[in-house]
Motif scaffolding. Structure first.
Motif, mmCIF file in Angstrom:
data_model
loop_
_atom_site.group_PDB
_atom_site.id
_atom_site.type_symbol
_atom_site.label_atom_id
_atom_site.label_comp_id
_atom_site.label_asym_id
_atom_site.label_seq_id
_atom_site.Cartn_x
_atom_site.Cartn_y
_atom_site.Cartn_z
ATOM 1 N N ARG A 24 0.856 -1.189 0.000
ATOM 2 C CA ARG A 24 0.000 0.000 0.000
ATOM 3 C C ARG A 24 0.887 1.232 0.000
ATOM 4 N N LYS A 25 0.309 2.337 -0.335
ATOM 5 C CA LYS A 25 1.067 3.591 -0.356
ATOM 6 C C LYS A 25 0.927 4.248 1.022
ATOM 7 N N TRP A 26 2.048 4.373 1.709
ATOM 8 C CA TRP A 26 2.059 5.001 3.023
ATOM 9 C C TRP A 26 2.226 6.509 2.861
ATOM 10 N N ILE A 27 1.696 7.288 3.793
ATOM 11 C CA ILE A 27 1.834 8.747 3.730
ATOM 12 C C ILE A 27 3.298 9.141 3.916
ATOM 13 N N LEU A 28 3.931 8.661 4.978
ATOM 14 C CA LEU A 28 5.321 8.932 5.328
ATOM 15 C C LEU A 28 5.693 10.401 5.149
ATOM 16 N N TYR A 29 6.518 10.716 4.158
ATOM 17 C CA TYR A 29 7.001 12.089 3.982
ATOM 18 C C TYR A 29 6.017 12.966 3.207
#
Length: 142
Positions: A24-29
């Protein structure tokens, strides 16, 4: 002991495996807030997920005050084991503010037998961190 190259390869293998296990695409930066980011951390002694507030002092103070105001919501509804640390020093001696959740197990990125626990921990805790952020992003950036 592991050579630097062996350690580098194990780290790369862990992160590749994590990405495949939890695609999945994490928010992170990509929070769109200056100096405000989520991080996964895993080394040869510990694992944690964190919300770091860095950059200049003005932004740190602005965001930290809002995160403090939301502390009871984060702890009661999302991450009861989160630790608020207004003054946190990174290994490079840089001072930041951090909210983090440590994995309370002995783990090591050099021990593949601990990887599954870390991956599941990362997925569970970061999902909750991101849900909190999505729900209260307007308050934090406002």
């Amino acid at each position: 002991m592991f050579s630097k190259e062996e350690s580098r390869k194990l780290k790369q293998e862990f992160w590749t495996s994590f990405g495949k296990s939890f695609p999945r695409k994490w928010i992170l930066y990509h929070t769109k807030l200056k100096g405000f980011s989520f991080k996964f951390y895993f080394d040869n002694k510990k694992a944690l997920v964190a919300l770091d507030v860095e950059d200049d002092l003005e932004y740190r103070i602005k965001y930290w005050e809002k995160l403090e105001a939301l502390k009871s919501i984060l702890l009661d509804d999302y991450l009861p084991d989160a630790i608020y640390d207004e003054t946190y020093f990174l290994d490079n001696e840089k001072e930041i503010s951090r909210i983090y959740v440590p994995l309370e197990k002995n783990v090591s990125i050099h021990n593949k037998n601990t990887w599954r626990d870390v991956m599941e921990f990362f997925n569970e805790k970061m999902t909750l961190f991101e849900a909190f952020f999505e729900e209260y992003k307007d308050v934090i950036e406002g």
